[in-house]
Design a protein around this motif. Structure first.
Motif, PDB file in Angstrom:
ATOM      1  N   ARG A 179       0.852  -1.195   0.000  1.00 32.19           N
ATOM      2  CA  ARG A 179       0.000   0.000   0.000  1.00 32.19           C
ATOM      3  C   ARG A 179       0.888   1.246   0.000  1.00 32.19           C
ATOM      4  O   ARG A 179       1.348   1.702   1.048  1.00 32.19           O
ATOM      5  CB  ARG A 179      -0.926   0.001   1.204  1.00 32.19           C
ATOM      6  CG  ARG A 179      -1.956  -1.109   1.159  1.00 32.19           C
ATOM      7  CD  ARG A 179      -3.140  -0.819   2.044  1.00 32.19           C
ATOM      8  NE  ARG A 179      -4.144  -1.868   1.903  1.00 32.19           N
ATOM      9  CZ  ARG A 179      -5.421  -1.728   2.250  1.00 32.19           C
ATOM     10  NH1 ARG A 179      -5.837  -0.585   2.752  1.00 32.19           N
ATOM     11  NH2 ARG A 179      -6.264  -2.724   2.095  1.00 32.19           N
ATOM     12  N   LEU A 180       1.106   1.766  -1.175  1.00 26.85           N
ATOM     13  CA  LEU A 180       1.990   2.919  -1.323  1.00 26.85           C
ATOM     14  C   LEU A 180       1.143   4.187  -1.338  1.00 26.85           C
ATOM     15  O   LEU A 180       0.694   4.646  -2.385  1.00 26.85           O
ATOM     16  CB  LEU A 180       2.804   2.788  -2.615  1.00 26.85           C
ATOM     17  CG  LEU A 180       3.645   1.509  -2.736  1.00 26.85           C
ATOM     18  CD1 LEU A 180       4.360   1.456  -4.082  1.00 26.85           C
ATOM     19  CD2 LEU A 180       4.644   1.411  -1.586  1.00 26.85           C
ATOM     20  N   THR A 181       0.907   4.726  -0.151  1.00 25.75           N
ATOM     21  CA  THR A 181       0.116   5.936  -0.011  1.00 25.75           C
ATOM     22  C   THR A 181       0.978   7.061   0.535  1.00 25.75           C
ATOM     23  O   THR A 181       2.036   6.818   1.144  1.00 25.75           O
ATOM     24  CB  THR A 181      -1.063   5.712   0.947  1.00 25.75           C
ATOM     25  OG1 THR A 181      -0.549   5.487   2.275  1.00 25.75           O
ATOM     26  CG2 THR A 181      -1.893   4.505   0.512  1.00 25.75           C
ATOM     27  N   GLU A 182       0.526   8.291   0.347  1.00 26.22           N
ATOM     28  CA  GLU A 182       1.249   9.442   0.874  1.00 26.22           C
ATOM     29  C   GLU A 182       1.361   9.367   2.386  1.00 26.22           C
ATOM     30  O   GLU A 182       2.404   9.664   2.968  1.00 26.22           O
ATOM     31  CB  GLU A 182       0.547  10.732   0.452  1.00 26.22           C
ATOM     32  CG  GLU A 182       1.283  12.011   0.853  1.00 26.22           C
ATOM     33  CD  GLU A 182       2.602  12.203   0.113  1.00 26.22           C
ATOM     34  OE1 GLU A 182       3.468  12.929   0.645  1.00 26.22           O
ATOM     35  OE2 GLU A 182       2.768  11.629  -0.981  1.00 26.22           O
ATOM     36  N   GLU A 183       0.284   8.943   3.029  1.00 30.39           N
ATOM     37  CA  GLU A 183       0.299   8.831   4.495  1.00 30.39           C
ATOM     38  C   GLU A 183       1.342   7.816   4.951  1.00 30.39           C
ATOM     39  O   GLU A 183       2.135   8.084   5.871  1.00 30.39           O
ATOM     40  CB  GLU A 183      -1.082   8.425   5.002  1.00 30.39           C
ATOM     41  CG  GLU A 183      -1.148   8.249   6.517  1.00 30.39           C
ATOM     42  CD  GLU A 183      -2.484   7.714   6.985  1.00 30.39           C
ATOM     43  OE1 GLU A 183      -2.651   7.566   8.220  1.00 30.39           O
ATOM     44  OE2 GLU A 183      -3.344   7.415   6.136  1.00 30.39           O
ATOM     45  N   ASN A 184       1.348   6.638   4.331  1.00 30.21           N
ATOM     46  CA  ASN A 184       2.330   5.615   4.709  1.00 30.21           C
ATOM     47  C   ASN A 184       3.751   6.088   4.445  1.00 30.21           C
ATOM     48  O   ASN A 184       4.661   5.850   5.254  1.00 30.21           O
ATOM     49  CB  ASN A 184       2.070   4.321   3.931  1.00 30.21           C
ATOM     50  CG  ASN A 184       0.906   3.533   4.480  1.00 30.21           C
ATOM     51  OD1 ASN A 184       0.451   3.784   5.594  1.00 30.21           O
ATOM     52  ND2 ASN A 184       0.397   2.594   3.701  1.00 30.21           N
ATOM     53  N   LEU A 185       3.971   6.748   3.311  1.00 35.75           N
ATOM     54  CA  LEU A 185       5.316   7.213   2.977  1.00 35.75           C
ATOM     55  C   LEU A 185       5.820   8.232   3.980  1.00 35.75           C
ATOM     56  O   LEU A 185       6.937   8.112   4.495  1.00 35.75           O
ATOM     57  CB  LEU A 185       5.323   7.801   1.566  1.00 35.75           C
ATOM     58  CG  LEU A 185       6.655   8.400   1.092  1.00 35.75           C
ATOM     59  CD1 LEU A 185       7.751   7.339   1.079  1.00 35.75           C
ATOM     60  CD2 LEU A 185       6.511   9.033  -0.284  1.00 35.75           C
ATOM     61  N   ARG A 186       5.007   9.248   4.265  1.00 37.72           N
ATOM     62  CA  ARG A 186       5.450  10.292   5.193  1.00 37.72           C
ATOM     63  C   ARG A 186       5.692   9.722   6.591  1.00 37.72           C
ATOM     64  O   ARG A 186       6.658  10.078   7.270  1.00 37.72           O
ATOM     65  CB  ARG A 186       4.405  11.409   5.263  1.00 37.72           C
ATOM     66  CG  ARG A 186       4.143  12.107   3.932  1.00 37.72           C
ATOM     67  CD  ARG A 186       5.148  13.219   3.631  1.00 37.72           C
ATOM     68  NE  ARG A 186       6.500  12.812   3.328  1.00 37.72           N
ATOM     69  CZ  ARG A 186       6.944  12.514   2.119  1.00 37.72           C
ATOM     70  NH1 ARG A 186       6.144  12.514   1.088  1.00 37.72           N
ATOM     71  NH2 ARG A 186       8.210  12.198   1.929  1.00 37.72           N
TER      72      ARG A 186
END
Length: 439
Positions: A122-129
């Motif tokens: 799950r490559l999401t902005e939330e997970n990345l940040r």
């Protein structure tokens, strides 16, 4: 000549398969305990990350735990731990691994979990940040705010090497980590996390036919993507000694680490192995050459260690790699004197050879360590997966104790003779005032 003692060997059976999508599968049954080890190794590591994205391979490892195609965040953790298992992952110079140890009856659960994230994390902005912040904190704890942080695995490569893949900071700069995007992560996944770029290894209490059927059921429909072409990371050997130093404000004592290039550990295994044994001859135990001389007799260092590979992985590394020695010195210690003594001992070993029983003692100890590492199902799965990834020979795990035992005294002497100052890179840690040392 004294008869060489017989080195014990293992005979773990190994089966290799390749699925239609390119995934290589290694199965190693052992019904002695109801435990299973599962490892998935991808052929991507620190050396693979592009310029401007230092630390990205490690960051992406974190993202692989943040949910997958059919599972929400933390589901992987819950399913493994709920089965009584443990799990983790780690990033290395030449590969990234993900693994579980579980009761044997939970094997299918582990296969489902690994296959699901192989299809897509799950490559999401939330997970990345969130994971950028986690990695930055890891860097603070492990490097920036601890004595000898990053020494020598981050500090010595840029002294020895000139190219970005071999010399850069594998933990990454904060600027590079903060500028990473979801698009970068998606591109990294698409390129490197392909089924054709991965190896699945399962070791322990398994039935071969049942396990292969489960592997086919869960991994067989993972979209086929070929492995990317692996570039050459070769660099010429040093022809003149290199030395650098830096002040560590938290370090209580001075330290040094030196490295010499060694033969290709995959393409020239016969020439590489003597260096692995030499490291143990020099530094393993109070009877070893450099411990006896530097620590016990001269007292010019408080500790000394030797190993192969910047991350200490002699059996799981590709070229270029190095033979390393590192030592901590007492207050006011003389780095030049320590290096001269190392040169003296290497020359003495190359010229005079080993004492009676010295090599056999070292080989027996190394064989014991190898047998212990392979005894655990997960240790077996991880090593076999990397051996398959790098060599196509997972069964080499059974042969390592024997190969170590076949290294000769003459080979040890030749290896010692090659560790000359003009081929050496050294980094020195100067103890900082904040730690009570001197600038």
């Amino acid at each position: 000549m004294a008869r060489r003692p017989k080195v014990p060997a293992t005979k773990y059976p190994v089966e290799r398969h390749t699925l239609d999508n390119g995934l290589r599968v290694v199965l190693a049954p052992d019904r002695s305990a109801p435990v299973i080890g599962v490892a998935v190794v991808y052929d991507v590591g620190i050396r693979s990350e592009p310029e401007g994205r230092t630390g990205f391979a490690h960051l992406f490892e974190h993202l692989m735990f943040q949910g997958s195609e059919n599972l929400e965040k933390l589901a992987h953790f819950r399913h493994v731990q709920g089965s009584g298992g443990t799990f983790n992952g780690s990033t290395h110079l030449d590969f990234t691994d993900y693994y579980e140890t579980l009761p044997a009856n939970a094997l299918e659960r582990a296969l489902f979990l690994e296959a699901d994230r192989m299809r897509g994390p799950r490559l999401t902005e939330e997970n990345l940040r969130n994971q950028v912040d986690v990695v930055k904190e890891e860097i603070r704890v492990n490097v920036l705010n601890r004595p000898y942080g990053g020494f020598p695995w981050l500090k010595l490569p840029p002294v020895m090497f000139d190219t970005f893949p071999n010399a850069h900071d594998g933990y990454g700069s904060f600027d590079d980590l903060e500028s990473a995007t979801v698009a970068d992560a998606a591109e990294f996944f698409e390129r490197y996390y392909a089924s054709g770029n991965a190896v699945l290894a399962v070791a322990g209490d398994l039935d071969l036919a049942e396990t292969l059927e489960m592997v086919q059921r869960h991994f067989g429909d993972v979209p086929a993507r070929p492995a990317p072409e692996r570039p050459s990371f070769a660099e010429p050997d040093l022809t003149a000694e290199r030395r650098e130093s830096y002040t560590d404000a938290l370090a209580p004592l001075p330290a040094l680490a030196s490295a010499w290039r060694v033969p290709d550990p995959v393409a020239d295994y016969a020439a590489y192995l003597p260096y692995v044994v030499l490291a143990e001859v020099l530094t393993d135990g109070e009877a070893s050459r450099l411990v006896e001389r530097l620590v016990l007799r001269d007292r010019t260092v408080t500790s000394v260690g030797g190993y192969l590979g910047f991350m200490g992985e002699p059996w799981e590394v590709r070229d270029p790699t190095a033979f390393l020695l590192q030592a901590h010195l007492p207050p006011g210690g003389d780095v030049d004197k320590v290096l001269r003594t190392v040169d003296e001992e290497l020359d003495r070993l190359a010229t005079d050879g080993l004492a009676e029983g010295e090599l056999a003692r070292t080989q027996a100890r190394m064989a014991t360590h190898l047998l212990r590492d392979a005894d655990a199902a997960l240790g077996r799965a991880l090593r076999m997966a990397v051996l398959e990834q790098q060599r196509g020979t997972p069964e080499l795990l059974n042969d390592l104790p024997r190969l170590v035992g076949e290294v000769t005294e003459e080979q040890i002497q030749e290896a010692a003779a090659a560790l000359v100052p003009q081929r050496r890179a050294t980094v020195e840690v100067v103890a900082g005032e904040a730690a009570g040392g001197t600038q």
